[in-house]
Write an enzyme that holds these catalytic residues in place. Structure first.
Site, PDB file in Angstrom:
ATOM      1  N   ASP A 227     -16.387  -5.230 -18.707  1.00  0.00           N
ATOM      2  CA  ASP A 227     -17.765  -5.107 -19.184  1.00  0.00           C
ATOM      3  C   ASP A 227     -18.766  -5.265 -18.034  1.00  0.00           C
ATOM      4  O   ASP A 227     -18.559  -6.094 -17.140  1.00  0.00           O
ATOM      5  CB  ASP A 227     -18.010  -6.211 -20.227  1.00  0.00           C
ATOM      6  CG  ASP A 227     -19.404  -6.172 -20.802  1.00  0.00           C
ATOM      7  OD1 ASP A 227     -19.720  -5.184 -21.489  1.00  0.00           O
ATOM      8  OD2 ASP A 227     -20.182  -7.115 -20.562  1.00  0.00           O
ATOM      9  N   GLU A 299     -16.938  -0.412 -17.206  1.00  0.00           N
ATOM     10  CA  GLU A 299     -18.203   0.025 -17.771  1.00  0.00           C
ATOM     11  C   GLU A 299     -19.248  -0.088 -16.681  1.00  0.00           C
ATOM     12  O   GLU A 299     -19.604  -1.182 -16.257  1.00  0.00           O
ATOM     13  CB  GLU A 299     -18.640  -0.845 -18.953  1.00  0.00           C
ATOM     14  CG  GLU A 299     -19.917  -0.310 -19.575  1.00  0.00           C
ATOM     15  CD  GLU A 299     -20.794  -1.366 -20.223  1.00  0.00           C
ATOM     16  OE1 GLU A 299     -21.573  -1.014 -21.106  1.00  0.00           O
ATOM     17  OE2 GLU A 299     -20.715  -2.541 -19.851  1.00  0.00           O
TER      18      GLU A 299
HETATM   19  C1  LIG Z   1     -21.041  -0.586 -23.893  1.00  0.00           C
HETATM   20  C2  LIG Z   1     -20.965  -2.058 -23.698  1.00  0.00           C
HETATM   21  O1  LIG Z   1     -19.895  -2.619 -23.641  1.00  0.00           O
HETATM   22  N1  LIG Z   1     -22.093  -2.708 -23.615  1.00  0.00           N
HETATM   23  C3  LIG Z   1     -22.146  -4.126 -23.426  1.00  0.00           C
HETATM   24  C4  LIG Z   1     -22.481  -4.406 -22.004  1.00  0.00           C
HETATM   25  O2  LIG Z   1     -22.593  -5.739 -21.772  1.00  0.00           O
HETATM   26  C5  LIG Z   1     -23.567  -6.405 -22.541  1.00  0.00           C
HETATM   27  C6  LIG Z   1     -23.499  -7.836 -22.153  1.00  0.00           C
HETATM   28  O3  LIG Z   1     -22.172  -8.293 -22.130  1.00  0.00           O
HETATM   29  C7  LIG Z   1     -23.336  -6.179 -24.037  1.00  0.00           C
HETATM   30  O4  LIG Z   1     -24.428  -6.664 -24.753  1.00  0.00           O
HETATM   31  C8  LIG Z   1     -23.180  -4.720 -24.323  1.00  0.00           C
HETATM   32  O5  LIG Z   1     -22.816  -4.508 -25.668  1.00  0.00           O
END
Ligand SMILES: CC(=O)N[C@H]1CO[C@H](CO)[C@@H](O)[C@@H]1O
Ligand SMILES: *[C@@H]1O[C@H](CO)[C@@H](O)[C@H](O)[C@H]1NC(C)=O
Ligand SMILES: *[C@@H]1O[C@H](CO)[C@@H](O)[C@H](O)[C@H]1NC(C)=O
Ligand SMILES: *[C@@H]1O[C@H](CO)[C@@H](O)[C@H](O)[C@H]1NC(C)=O
Ligand SMILES: [Ca+2]
Ligand SMILES: [Ca+2]
Length: 571
Positions: A227, A299
């Protein structure tokens, strides 16, 4: 006569050559069908209205049925749920709302029996403020003092008050620094104040997070989706100060994330270093334990140039799959040329260097495909993302054409992310078969009687049937030959028609034709060959098995998409 040893050598050589043919040089993740499950919303096993691990386990056959290679689960770890699991209080404990570690073990055992791999969400950038590590850090307990990013702040000589150490704004708006009364210092949080950032320049932190990876690979996990990768490291000068970020000019609101250019809080060298470290660890683990490749998916909303470095910077390897979000910027008006530009945005930079591609069309932070592009484009996009070479990434429910559902905000930070997180639609029964309880945590779509797995299973041209058809094609030798010269082509052949070809050059060729527009499209002399319709979008006037002579004029109806099959060669 040749000596026996030489014969054996030749036989071995032949075997070796055979095994280097197209398919065997493709590792499992390179052309995988990935599927994201949002665990709260996939399947509820105990009637409390919230999805759970036993629910997922009970639906694993479905993943097998639709051709999923691996599924990644959004966070299932202990969490106060300020950001629904992206605020973890214990990285090695299952949140009780999802079940127990024993449930987890049962899930992974069954998944592996079915041949479905399990990928977990790894959220290294931050923990919950309720995590024991953060509590120890507040108290400056031995070893935990520098676990998070703490700073005194700057004393304003005029007001005699402490101000944040830098002008940084958090992703969810407002200052990235929050004052902690007890420790009398600011702590850094790139996301919510309830999500303090771990300090990855501290080797102890790196050890702890590597131990988290180890804990889960020991339990059989096949990979991790990391993440918020770009946010892992922050720039800190040697004298301990943090530089202000320059104004971007994209926003007038100084509290908005877009207000600054994030040159000191995104994609820092430390972040790359940490990603390379994880990959090295998992590659070594794989060899040591004789496992399949343990995949790292990242991500990262970063430029393709930066993503390229996350894969491999020449001397170090990192993530195999940095998620490609380009296709998520398409909308209802996007033409075939827009699709081509979007695809080239990845293929021109990443493919020549890494021969790797992935195509994400949705996740829990963005409007659903049907809502973003229109219901009539869902099947077109399914054909596109599975037709292109590489890995497809599907968010649960997209395969049956689910749309956003009007909801009320239930989390601290919403920005309306709930509408794309509603319960999976399994059948026409109460709560769409998601739960037997009185209520569900988010409302079930009012359209569930039309869009659900059971109903679509019985229809030859449903979204689900097209999805299954495409994942089956991904298993053919033509689709697996994407690393061969001429293995694939893609282009907008008119303003509105996108074409993909896939071939192994010796047996078959597939051709995918997608009409993104609302006009009939006539195509002349596409190729000197006759092909056969093998997959058709719902309103196509063509029939399965019909032949089409591509040297003649052919047509596509508005929003029609088809897959054709024929012999390889002879253009
Ligand atoms: C797409 C995704 O996973 N988004 C996440 C990115 O990180 C933030 C904080 O951990 C999350 O709030 C999101 O949902
Ligand atoms: C997480 O939970 C496990 C098992 O309940 C426990 O042993 C461990 O100490 C916890 N870790 C943290 C950081 O709270
Ligand atoms: C800290 O170092 C940076 C970079 O060298 C410099 O710009 C800054 O003025 C220094 N700040 C203090 C308080 O020494
Ligand atoms: C690649 O990354 C490593 C680790 O961060 C670094 O030491 C090395 O200099 C980098 N190499 C290149 C070519 O950028
Ligand atoms: Ca439940
Ligand atoms: Ca960070």
């Amino acid at each position: 006569m040749l000596p026996r040893v030489l014969l054996i050598y030749i036989a071995a050589l032949l075997l070796y050559c055979g095994s280097t043919a197209a398919e065997s040089t493709v590792d499992w993740w390179e052309s995988a069908t990935l599927y994201q499950i949002y665990p709260r919303s996939f399947m509820d096993s105990d009637g409390d209205g919230v999805g759970d691990l036993n629910g997922i386990t009970s639906r694993l056959e479905y993943l097998k049925e639709i051709g999923v290679t691996a599924t990644w689960l959004s966070p299932i770890f202990e969490s106060p749920m300020a950001d629904f699991g992206y605020d973890i209080s214990n990285f090695t404990k299952i949140d009780p709302s999802f079940g127990t570690l024993a449930d987890f073990d049962a899930m992974i055992a069954k998944a592996h029996k079915l041949g479905v791999k399990i990928i977990l969400d790894f959220v290294p950038n931050h923990s919950s403020d309720e995590c024991e590590w953060f509590q120890k850090s507040i108290r400056r307990e031995d070893g935990y003092d520098d676990f998070y990013v703490w700073e005194d702040g700057i004393l304003n000589a005029e007001t005699d008050e402490r101000e944040p150490p830098s002008n940084w704004v958090s992703v969810f708006s407002g200052p990235m620094w929050t004052w902690n009364q007890q420790r009398q210092q600011y702590y850094l949080h790139q996301f919510l104040a309830k999500q303090p950032d771990l300090d990855f320049s501290n080797p102890m932190v790196r050890e702890h997070m590597q131990a988290v990876l180890k804990f889960w690979v020991n339990r059989g996990v096949d990979g991790f989706r990391i993440d918020a990768v770009p946010h892992i490291g922050e720039k800190r000068f040697a004298n301990g100060t943090y530089p202000d970020e320059p104004v971007s000019g994209w926003s007038d609101n100084s509290n908005s994330y877009d207000y600054h250019n994030h040159i000191y809080t995104k994609d820092q060298p430390l972040t790359l270093e940490v990603v390379y470290e994880w990959r090295k660890y998992l590659d070594e683990y794989k060899v040591l334990h004789g496992r399949d490749t343990i995949v790292l998916i990242a991500e990262a909303y970063s430029s393709v140039e930066v993503l390229s470095d996350y894969i491999n910077n020449g001397s170090h390897v990192g993530t195999q799959i940095p998620m490609n979000f380009n296709l998520m910027y398409l909308n209802g008006y996007s033409t075939a040329r827009n699709v081509e530009d979007s695809v080239r945005g990845w293929m021109n930079t990443i493919w020549p260097k890494h021969q790797s591609a992935n195509w994400v069309v949705g996740n829990h932070d963005n409007d659903r495909l049907a809502t973003r592009m229109g219901q009539h484009k869902v099947d077109l996009m399914t054909m596109l993302v599975h037709g292109l070479p590489g890995t497809s990434v599907t968010y649960y429910g997209e395969e049956i054409g689910m749309s956003n559902v009007a909801t009320e905000c239930t989390a601290i930070y919403c920005e309306d992310r709930d509408p794309e997180r509603t319960p999976m639609q399994w059948d026409t029964s109460k709560h769409a078969g998601f739960s037997t309880g009185p209520t569900t945590w988010l409302p079930v779509s009012p359209a569930y009687k039309l869009y659900n797995v059971a109903t679509e299973r019985g229809v030859a041209r449903s979204s689900l049937a097209i999805f299954k058809g495409m994942t089956q094609l991904k298993e053919t030798s033509a689709f697996k030959s994407f690393k061969e010269p001429n293995g694939f082509t893609f282009a907008a052949i008119t303003e509105q028609v996108f074409q993909i070809t896939r071939t192994d050059s010796h047996s078959e060729e597939y051709r995918i034709l997608i009409n993104m527009g609302n006009n009939i499209e006539y195509l002349h002399g596409l190729a000197k060959k006759t092909m056969e319709y093998v997959l058709l979008s719902p309103h196509s006037p063509h029939s399965f098995g019909d032949k089409v002579d591509l040297s003649q004029r052919i047509y596509l109806m508005p929003y029609e998409a088809v897959v054709l099959r024929g012999d390889a060669g002879s253009y």
